[in-house]
Design a protein around this motif. Structure first.
Motif, mmCIF file in Angstrom:
data_model
loop_
_atom_site.group_PDB
_atom_site.id
_atom_site.type_symbol
_atom_site.label_atom_id
_atom_site.label_comp_id
_atom_site.label_asym_id
_atom_site.label_seq_id
_atom_site.Cartn_x
_atom_site.Cartn_y
_atom_site.Cartn_z
ATOM 1 N N ILE A 83 5.810 -36.636 -34.311
ATOM 2 C CA ILE A 83 5.333 -36.485 -32.934
ATOM 3 C C ILE A 83 5.778 -37.390 -31.736
ATOM 4 O O ILE A 83 6.444 -36.933 -30.852
ATOM 5 C CB ILE A 83 3.774 -36.081 -32.760
ATOM 6 C CG1 ILE A 83 3.313 -35.067 -33.334
ATOM 7 C CG2 ILE A 83 3.226 -36.279 -31.317
ATOM 8 C CD1 ILE A 83 1.957 -35.163 -34.025
ATOM 9 N N ASN A 84 5.783 -38.624 -32.359
ATOM 10 C CA ASN A 84 6.628 -39.654 -31.415
ATOM 11 C C ASN A 84 8.089 -39.488 -31.412
ATOM 12 O O ASN A 84 8.548 -39.738 -30.125
ATOM 13 C CB ASN A 84 6.425 -41.220 -32.282
ATOM 14 C CG ASN A 84 4.781 -41.579 -31.872
ATOM 15 O OD1 ASN A 84 4.212 -41.171 -30.815
ATOM 16 N ND2 ASN A 84 4.156 -42.277 -32.711
ATOM 17 N N VAL A 85 8.782 -39.072 -32.278
ATOM 18 C CA VAL A 85 10.266 -38.839 -32.241
ATOM 19 C C VAL A 85 10.253 -37.634 -31.192
ATOM 20 O O VAL A 85 11.291 -37.691 -30.589
ATOM 21 C CB VAL A 85 10.687 -38.512 -33.647
ATOM 22 C CG1 VAL A 85 12.118 -37.820 -33.567
ATOM 23 C CG2 VAL A 85 10.676 -39.613 -34.516
ATOM 24 N N ALA A 86 9.412 -36.675 -31.297
ATOM 25 C CA ALA A 86 9.501 -35.296 -30.413
ATOM 26 C C ALA A 86 9.295 -35.887 -29.026
ATOM 27 O O ALA A 86 10.064 -35.409 -28.161
ATOM 28 C CB ALA A 86 8.806 -34.354 -30.918
ATOM 29 N N ALA A 126 6.170 -20.782 -24.742
ATOM 30 C CA ALA A 126 4.795 -21.449 -24.029
ATOM 31 C C ALA A 126 4.570 -22.883 -24.544
ATOM 32 O O ALA A 126 4.305 -23.728 -23.703
ATOM 33 C CB ALA A 126 3.814 -20.532 -24.024
ATOM 34 N N MET A 127 4.583 -22.950 -25.739
ATOM 35 C CA MET A 127 3.862 -24.209 -26.284
ATOM 36 C C MET A 127 4.965 -25.491 -26.286
ATOM 37 O O MET A 127 4.634 -26.483 -26.083
ATOM 38 C CB MET A 127 3.918 -24.118 -28.075
ATOM 39 C CG MET A 127 2.717 -23.258 -28.466
ATOM 40 S SD MET A 127 2.648 -23.199 -30.083
ATOM 41 C CE MET A 127 2.236 -25.031 -30.612
ATOM 42 N N LYS A 128 6.389 -24.948 -26.062
ATOM 43 C CA LYS A 128 7.300 -26.102 -25.615
ATOM 44 C C LYS A 128 7.028 -26.753 -24.125
ATOM 45 O O LYS A 128 7.729 -27.495 -23.831
ATOM 46 C CB LYS A 128 8.604 -25.388 -25.810
ATOM 47 C CG LYS A 128 9.033 -25.359 -27.253
ATOM 48 C CD LYS A 128 10.532 -24.645 -27.420
ATOM 49 C CE LYS A 128 10.926 -24.069 -28.537
ATOM 50 N NZ LYS A 128 10.937 -24.992 -29.551
ATOM 51 N N ARG A 129 6.472 -25.806 -23.452
ATOM 52 C CA ARG A 129 5.967 -26.228 -22.063
ATOM 53 C C ARG A 129 4.894 -26.861 -21.956
ATOM 54 O O ARG A 129 4.513 -27.579 -20.959
ATOM 55 C CB ARG A 129 6.178 -24.871 -21.215
ATOM 56 C CG ARG A 129 7.478 -24.185 -20.961
ATOM 57 C CD ARG A 129 7.268 -22.731 -20.339
ATOM 58 N NE ARG A 129 6.898 -23.020 -18.917
ATOM 59 C CZ ARG A 129 6.617 -21.912 -18.229
ATOM 60 N NH1 ARG A 129 6.763 -20.775 -18.789
ATOM 61 N NH2 ARG A 129 6.393 -22.067 -16.906
ATOM 62 N N LEU A 130 4.001 -27.103 -22.861
ATOM 63 C CA LEU A 130 3.003 -27.928 -23.084
ATOM 64 C C LEU A 130 3.286 -29.398 -23.156
ATOM 65 O O LEU A 130 4.262 -29.771 -23.839
ATOM 66 C CB LEU A 130 1.956 -27.716 -24.210
ATOM 67 C CG LEU A 130 1.285 -26.236 -23.987
ATOM 68 C CD1 LEU A 130 0.594 -25.886 -25.491
ATOM 69 C CD2 LEU A 130 0.475 -26.109 -22.861
ATOM 70 N N PRO A 131 2.416 -30.280 -22.742
ATOM 71 C CA PRO A 131 2.514 -31.664 -23.280
ATOM 72 C C PRO A 131 2.784 -31.705 -24.498
ATOM 73 O O PRO A 131 2.151 -31.180 -25.496
ATOM 74 C CB PRO A 131 1.515 -32.406 -22.390
ATOM 75 C CG PRO A 131 0.803 -31.650 -21.479
ATOM 76 C CD PRO A 131 1.290 -29.999 -21.922
ATOM 77 N N THR A 132 3.716 -32.782 -25.228
ATOM 78 C CA THR A 132 4.093 -32.668 -26.704
ATOM 79 C C THR A 132 2.831 -32.957 -27.378
ATOM 80 O O THR A 132 2.598 -32.384 -28.390
ATOM 81 C CB THR A 132 5.029 -33.925 -27.056
ATOM 82 O OG1 THR A 132 6.305 -33.734 -25.825
ATOM 83 C CG2 THR A 132 5.643 -33.667 -28.308
ATOM 84 N N GLN A 134 -0.226 -32.111 -26.714
ATOM 85 C CA GLN A 134 -1.219 -31.109 -26.737
ATOM 86 C C GLN A 134 -0.630 -30.009 -27.830
ATOM 87 O O GLN A 134 -1.150 -29.367 -28.578
ATOM 88 C CB GLN A 134 -1.244 -30.523 -25.263
ATOM 89 C CG GLN A 134 -2.191 -31.419 -24.354
ATOM 90 C CD GLN A 134 -2.297 -30.492 -23.211
ATOM 91 O OE1 GLN A 134 -2.060 -29.381 -23.054
ATOM 92 N NE2 GLN A 134 -2.967 -31.375 -22.320
ATOM 93 N N ALA A 135 0.710 -29.803 -27.625
ATOM 94 C CA ALA A 135 1.380 -28.836 -28.428
ATOM 95 C C ALA A 135 1.211 -29.352 -29.997
ATOM 96 O O ALA A 135 0.868 -28.509 -30.768
ATOM 97 C CB ALA A 135 2.901 -28.606 -28.262
ATOM 98 N N ALA A 136 1.183 -30.345 -30.156
ATOM 99 C CA ALA A 136 1.300 -30.928 -31.713
ATOM 100 C C ALA A 136 -0.179 -30.803 -32.100
ATOM 101 O O ALA A 136 -0.378 -30.438 -33.338
ATOM 102 C CB ALA A 136 1.488 -32.554 -31.757
ATOM 103 N N ALA A 137 -1.078 -30.989 -31.361
ATOM 104 C CA ALA A 137 -2.463 -30.953 -31.677
ATOM 105 C C ALA A 137 -2.731 -29.408 -32.188
ATOM 106 O O ALA A 137 -3.317 -29.062 -33.193
ATOM 107 C CB ALA A 137 -3.434 -31.236 -30.763
ATOM 108 N N LEU A 138 -2.085 -28.446 -31.321
ATOM 109 C CA LEU A 138 -2.507 -26.902 -31.832
ATOM 110 C C LEU A 138 -1.749 -26.679 -32.819
ATOM 111 O O LEU A 138 -2.225 -25.887 -33.762
ATOM 112 C CB LEU A 138 -1.420 -26.294 -30.519
ATOM 113 C CG LEU A 138 -2.328 -25.879 -29.184
ATOM 114 C CD1 LEU A 138 -1.579 -25.322 -28.321
ATOM 115 C CD2 LEU A 138 -3.872 -25.510 -29.541
ATOM 116 N N ILE A 151 -6.539 -34.474 -37.722
ATOM 117 C CA ILE A 151 -5.728 -34.679 -36.614
ATOM 118 C C ILE A 151 -6.102 -35.974 -35.820
ATOM 119 O O ILE A 151 -5.120 -36.712 -35.357
ATOM 120 C CB ILE A 151 -5.833 -33.596 -35.656
ATOM 121 C CG1 ILE A 151 -5.724 -32.178 -36.290
ATOM 122 C CG2 ILE A 151 -4.988 -33.759 -34.502
ATOM 123 C CD1 ILE A 151 -5.945 -30.898 -35.245
ATOM 124 N N ALA A 152 -7.194 -36.419 -35.734
ATOM 125 C CA ALA A 152 -7.442 -37.821 -34.965
ATOM 126 C C ALA A 152 -6.993 -38.883 -35.973
ATOM 127 O O ALA A 152 -6.501 -39.969 -35.460
ATOM 128 C CB ALA A 152 -9.109 -37.640 -34.983
#
Lengths: 179, 183
Positions: A83-86, A126-132, A134-138, A151-152
């Motif tokens: 996620i950090n890389v993304a 649509a997911m790609k438009r979310l903050p990274t 948030q998308a990762a959590a989904l 996840i936490a």
């Protein structure tokens, strides 16, 4: 060796790895590559970038492999790195667009690729438009089946933050899909 | 579970399952090996390199212009030869125990700038066949106004802060300017 606080019952028993062992890291790579790639495909703009980010993820992970604590889930730890890389990738996206163009020059037209389906899906778009984050959590919640607690632990944030992040992501996603 | 969550799960599986199932796992990239494009375009290091290269290019351009203005040639070998020759002449001209060749060298630069400037004007009024790459004394239209060497030489003659108070014919050794000894 590995323990997860709130394991999902359907999941097989987690594999054990020895920190610093290159053989074990190679096994971890084989066991987790597809899932990490799946996550990254929903976070970055295309398949090629996702593959590049996946390799970057394992490079970073390998550098820290000796410091990994077996108490944490290795895959969750990798997801955190991915996620950090993304996030970094999205920051450098403009520069990367020029780079991708250069890389693709002269390549033959690709055949049908399942990843292209992913790139065309309205939901993934649509997911790609979310903050990274948030998308990762989904993806972690609804694709990989992680609990909020997992996840936490993976992202190093309070469980409550995961819940609010998921709620915000769903709201935004709904709004984007309705347009 | 809400409708959206169900839809989300099924859609994510529909889209991502084939991707992750079909992917043959590529060999793990060796640490430290980055793709060429990524290495070129990505990261703070690349941005720093770009700035550094730009700085080097700007410095090289500045040296070229300054050298051309001083010696009338853009060939660094010419500047080197002329300047070192003049420095050794200035040293020889110093009496024993005296220090300071700064004025002597400076007068050479100013004198040479004036020579180059007047030469450029002369060529500019003529047939306009100046060789601006090597002499910097005239553009091909015969007006002699486009060469860097010309511009800088002319600037030096116009600017009183560089040459106005210190004519090239001043006696070179009279002032006491402390310059570290040449090695």
């Amino acid at each position: 060796m590995q323990s997860i606080d709130d394991p999902v019952k359907d999941k097989p028993a987690p594999e054990t790895y020895a920190p610093g062992s290159e053989v074990d890291f190679d096994r971890l790579y084989r066991n987790t590559y597809r899932r990490i790639l799946g996550t990254l495909i929903t976070l970055v703009r295309d398949r090629a970038t996702a593959e590049d980010c996946a390799q970057e993820t394992y490079e970073r992970a390998f550098r820290k492999w000796k410091e990994w604590r077996p108490e944490a889930s290795a895959e969750a730890w990798l997801h955190r790195i991915a996620i950090n890389v993304a996030i970094s990738d999205r920051r450098h996206q403009q520069l990367r667009q020029a780079g991708e163009l250069v890389r693709r020059l002269g390549r033959p037209a690709p055949g049908p690729d399942p990843a292209m389906v992913a790139e065309r899906s309205d939901l993934i778009k649509a997911m790609k438009r979310l903050p990274t984050r948030q998308a990762a959590a989904l993806v972690l919640r609804h694709y990989h089946g992680y609990s909020n607690r997992e996840i936490a632990a993976a992202l190093g944030i309070p469980e409550q933050t995961v819940a609010s992040r998921l709620a915000a992501a769903r709201r935004q996603l709904q709004a984007v899909l309705r347009r | 579970m809400s409708d959206l969550e169900r839809e989300l799960e099924s859609e994510l599986h529909r889209v991502l399952d084939p991707v992750t199932a079909m992917s043959t796992i590529p060999p793990r990239r060796a640490p430290g090996r980055r793709s060429a494009v990524r290495a070129l375009l990505g990261g703070a290091g690349a941005a720093l390199s770009l700035k550094l290269l730009t700085g080097v290019a700007a410095a090289a351009a500045a040296v070229t212009v300054a050298g051309a203005a001083t010696t009338g040639s853009i060939n660094p070998a010419d500047w080197g030869q002329q300047v070192s020759q003049h420095v050794s002449d200035c040293k020889k001209a110093l009496a024993d125990g005296q220090h300071g060749i700064g004025d002597c060298v400076s007068s050479f630069a100013s004198q040479h700038g004036q020579v180059v400037a007047s030469d450029a004007r002369h060529h500019g009024q003529g047939s306009g066949n100046g060789d601006e790459n090597t002499k910097g004394n005239g553009s091909s239209d015969g007006h002699g106004g486009n060469s860097n060497a010309n511009d800088h030489a002319r600037d030096k003659t116009k600017d009183p802060s560089t040459t106005g108070e210190r004519e090239p014919t001043d006696p070179p050794i009279q002032t006491t300017v402390n310059v570290p000894p040449q090695r």
